[in-house]
Design a protein around this motif. Structure first.
Motif, PDB file in Angstrom:
ATOM      1  N   ILE A  98     -21.737 126.783  51.993  1.00  0.00           N
ATOM      2  CA  ILE A  98     -21.747 126.967  50.413  1.00  0.00           C
ATOM      3  C   ILE A  98     -21.905 128.544  50.087  1.00  0.00           C
ATOM      4  N   ASP A  99     -22.568 129.249  51.144  1.00  0.00           N
ATOM      5  CA  ASP A  99     -22.678 130.799  50.827  1.00  0.00           C
ATOM      6  C   ASP A  99     -21.197 131.381  51.297  1.00  0.00           C
ATOM      7  N   GLY A 100     -20.134 130.563  51.654  1.00  0.00           N
ATOM      8  CA  GLY A 100     -18.988 131.254  51.518  1.00  0.00           C
ATOM      9  C   GLY A 100     -18.587 131.732  53.043  1.00  0.00           C
ATOM     10  N   VAL A 101     -19.350 131.161  54.059  1.00  0.00           N
ATOM     11  CA  VAL A 101     -19.001 131.550  55.398  1.00  0.00           C
ATOM     12  C   VAL A 101     -17.869 130.867  55.827  1.00  0.00           C
ATOM     13  N   GLY A 102     -16.910 131.691  56.619  1.00  0.00           N
ATOM     14  CA  GLY A 102     -15.629 130.964  57.016  1.00  0.00           C
ATOM     15  C   GLY A 102     -15.980 130.456  58.443  1.00  0.00           C
ATOM     16  N   GLU A 103     -14.974 129.875  59.003  1.00  0.00           N
ATOM     17  CA  GLU A 103     -15.135 128.873  60.244  1.00  0.00           C
ATOM     18  C   GLU A 103     -15.318 129.851  61.305  1.00  0.00           C
ATOM     19  N   PHE A 104     -14.903 130.663  61.723  1.00  0.00           N
ATOM     20  CA  PHE A 104     -14.971 131.817  62.795  1.00  0.00           C
ATOM     21  C   PHE A 104     -16.519 132.273  62.818  1.00  0.00           C
ATOM     22  N   ARG A 105     -16.674 132.811  61.500  1.00  0.00           N
ATOM     23  CA  ARG A 105     -18.088 133.324  61.278  1.00  0.00           C
ATOM     24  C   ARG A 105     -19.254 132.339  61.194  1.00  0.00           C
ATOM     25  N   LEU A 106     -18.694 131.234  60.861  1.00  0.00           N
ATOM     26  CA  LEU A 106     -19.803 129.942  61.034  1.00  0.00           C
ATOM     27  C   LEU A 106     -20.254 129.797  62.389  1.00  0.00           C
ATOM     28  N   LEU A 107     -18.963 129.598  63.486  1.00  0.00           N
ATOM     29  CA  LEU A 107     -19.282 129.456  64.866  1.00  0.00           C
ATOM     30  C   LEU A 107     -19.956 130.443  65.376  1.00  0.00           C
ATOM     31  N   TRP A 108     -19.608 131.668  64.994  1.00  0.00           N
ATOM     32  CA  TRP A 108     -20.406 132.944  65.849  1.00  0.00           C
ATOM     33  C   TRP A 108     -21.831 133.299  65.432  1.00  0.00           C
ATOM     34  N   GLN A 109     -22.036 133.220  64.021  1.00  0.00           N
ATOM     35  CA  GLN A 109     -23.389 133.535  63.454  1.00  0.00           C
ATOM     36  C   GLN A 109     -24.195 132.600  63.248  1.00  0.00           C
ATOM     37  N   VAL A 110     -23.861 131.028  63.388  1.00  0.00           N
ATOM     38  CA  VAL A 110     -24.805 130.080  62.854  1.00  0.00           C
ATOM     39  C   VAL A 110     -24.633 129.042  64.074  1.00  0.00           C
ATOM     40  N   ILE A 111     -23.616 128.552  64.882  1.00  0.00           N
ATOM     41  CA  ILE A 111     -23.545 127.653  65.992  1.00  0.00           C
ATOM     42  C   ILE A 111     -24.205 128.142  66.940  1.00  0.00           C
ATOM     43  N   LEU A 112     -23.526 129.186  67.677  1.00  0.00           N
ATOM     44  CA  LEU A 112     -23.689 130.164  68.724  1.00  0.00           C
ATOM     45  C   LEU A 112     -25.063 130.411  68.955  1.00  0.00           C
ATOM     46  N   PRO A 113     -25.700 130.834  68.099  1.00  0.00           N
ATOM     47  CA  PRO A 113     -27.207 131.382  68.499  1.00  0.00           C
ATOM     48  C   PRO A 113     -28.026 129.963  68.731  1.00  0.00           C
ATOM     49  N   LEU A 114     -27.731 128.960  68.118  1.00  0.00           N
ATOM     50  CA  LEU A 114     -28.243 127.872  68.421  1.00  0.00           C
ATOM     51  C   LEU A 114     -28.337 127.146  69.645  1.00  0.00           C
ATOM     52  N   CYS A 115     -27.076 127.699  70.435  1.00  0.00           N
ATOM     53  CA  CYS A 115     -26.495 127.030  71.619  1.00  0.00           C
ATOM     54  C   CYS A 115     -26.995 128.098  72.899  1.00  0.00           C
ATOM     55  N   LYS A 116     -27.652 128.894  72.684  1.00  0.00           N
ATOM     56  CA  LYS A 116     -28.020 129.817  73.772  1.00  0.00           C
ATOM     57  C   LYS A 116     -28.430 128.974  74.996  1.00  0.00           C
ATOM     58  N   PRO A 117     -29.386 127.937  75.030  1.00  0.00           N
ATOM     59  CA  PRO A 117     -29.632 127.395  75.890  1.00  0.00           C
ATOM     60  C   PRO A 117     -28.639 126.513  77.022  1.00  0.00           C
ATOM     61  N   ALA A 118     -27.898 126.022  75.966  1.00  0.00           N
ATOM     62  CA  ALA A 118     -26.646 125.289  76.774  1.00  0.00           C
ATOM     63  C   ALA A 118     -25.737 126.356  77.430  1.00  0.00           C
ATOM     64  N   LEU A 119     -25.556 127.482  76.554  1.00  0.00           N
ATOM     65  CA  LEU A 119     -24.635 128.642  77.040  1.00  0.00           C
ATOM     66  C   LEU A 119     -25.118 129.168  78.241  1.00  0.00           C
ATOM     67  N   GLY A 120     -26.507 129.301  78.558  1.00  0.00           N
ATOM     68  CA  GLY A 120     -27.107 129.781  79.861  1.00  0.00           C
ATOM     69  C   GLY A 120     -26.733 128.752  80.794  1.00  0.00           C
ATOM     70  N   VAL A 121     -27.081 127.435  80.850  1.00  0.00           N
ATOM     71  CA  VAL A 121     -26.515 126.402  81.796  1.00  0.00           C
ATOM     72  C   VAL A 121     -24.932 126.709  82.148  1.00  0.00           C
ATOM     73  N   ALA A 122     -24.085 126.657  80.995  1.00  0.00           N
ATOM     74  CA  ALA A 122     -22.790 126.628  81.398  1.00  0.00           C
ATOM     75  C   ALA A 122     -22.484 127.962  81.937  1.00  0.00           C
ATOM     76  N   GLY A 123     -22.960 129.061  81.751  1.00  0.00           N
ATOM     77  CA  GLY A 123     -22.904 130.392  82.480  1.00  0.00           C
ATOM     78  C   GLY A 123     -23.182 130.422  83.850  1.00  0.00           C
ATOM     79  N   VAL A 124     -24.178 129.936  84.288  1.00  0.00           N
ATOM     80  CA  VAL A 124     -24.808 129.973  85.567  1.00  0.00           C
ATOM     81  C   VAL A 124     -23.916 128.913  86.464  1.00  0.00           C
TER      82      VAL A 124
END
Length: 314
Positions: free
Chosen positions: A212-238
């Motif tokens: 609704i605020d006009g966020v695009g697809e990649f910006r939504l992924l980078w600024q909204v979805i990925l910060p909420l997935c930090k624990p999963a990214l840590g597991v996938a990284g290790v």
């Protein structure tokens, strides 16, 4: 004649025994706040837990201590268990370096760094498409990712070697380059499935508010979805780094020259060399062990948080 005044009834406060002069009240809880429920008073259960912890520590720590001890010992013995080096020396590290262990170590770092970066990018994009969008054939794609996790490396070794020697369509020969090892590791089914299941639990209201605020697809992924997935990214990284670092068969079939080998393949070469002893092999094992320990120590909090978050879902 004035009416009598009625005072409100006050609740009686419970009487607490007064502390003796010169003494402080005890504030320490009766039990420690741990999963094992340790008691602060020595007893049979306390001794049993200490014994179990000491046994587990000895089982898991003994091999590491033996490797470090043998790597810095002058003449390590394979028939005896020793936690302290005999006649400490750095000669084994020097001999391993003369055998090219540091060149193999550099190859492994380049492959592990590039492979992990590519793997995380592919996993995030694939998981976002599978978790936040609906399209025809989605179940088939998920099934294919799961099938890749069930195939052992030995089954696809020969077909993969042929493909790397002559890549379809472009006709490139990737053997002897780091891309021959990095590209096949770019997509890992485990990390894709892990991130997909984690992204599915993100509330859709957050995504709708961002759109609704006009966020695009990649910006939504980078600024909204990925910060909420930090624990999963840590597991996938290790786990992804350890998986890439421990590769043995893929660097072996992708190399054209022994100088293209990684440190895991170099350890087998050192072991088969009759001119070096077991101490040099153990020194190479210590060198190969360091990056995995560093990555785990740096990301252990994200790893534990991600595992705990996955265990408490639903």
């Amino acid at each position: 004649m004035s009416a009598p005044v009625i005072e409100p009834v006050r609740a009686r406060e419970p009487k607490t025994p007064a502390a003796r002069p010169g003494t402080a009240q005890r504030t320490t809880p009766a039990r420690f706040d741990t999963a094992l429920g340790w008691s602060d008073k020595p007893g049979l259960s306390w001794a049993l837990r200490v014994l179990l912890c000491a046994t587990a520590l000895a089982i898991f720590a003994a091999p590491f201590l033996t490797i470090f001890s043998g790597a810095f010992s002058t003449n390590p013995s394979g028939s005896s268990l020793s936690f302290l080096p005999h006649h400490p020396t750095l000669l084994n590290i020097k001999v391993a370096g003369e055998r090219g262990i540091w060149d193999y170590f550099t190859n492994s770092l380049v492959i592990a760094g590039g492979g992990l970066l590519l793997q995380l990018v592919v996993s995030v994009l694939a998981a976002y498409a599978l978790a936040r969008h609906r399209f025809r054939g989605q179940a088939l794609v998920l099934t294919l990712f799961m099938l890749t996790m069930m195939l052992p490396e030995e089954v696809i070794a020969i077909p993969l070697s042929l493909v790397l020697g002559h890549v379809p369509v472009v006709g490139l020969d990737l053997k002897g380059t780091v891309w021959a090892v990095i590209l096949p590791l770019g997509a890992w089914g485990f990390s894709i499935m892990l991130l997909t299941e984690f992204m599915k639990d993100i509330p859709t209201e957050i995504e709708e508010a961002a759109r609704i605020d006009g966020v695009g697809e990649f910006r939504l992924l980078w600024q909204v979805i990925l910060p909420l997935c930090k624990p999963a990214l840590g597991v996938a990284g290790v786990l992804g780094f350890i998986m890439i670092w421990d590769q043995y068969l893929l660097p072996l079939i992708a190399a054209k020259d022994p100088t293209d080998y990684t440190v895991t393949v170099a350890l087998s070469i050192l072991r088969s060399d009759p001119q070096v002893g077991s101490g040099v092999v153990l020194a190479g094992a210590v060198i190969a062990l360091i990056p995995s320990l560093v990555v785990y120590l740096l990301l252990q909090r994200s790893l534990v948080t991600g595992i705990a978050a996955g265990a408490t879902k639903g």
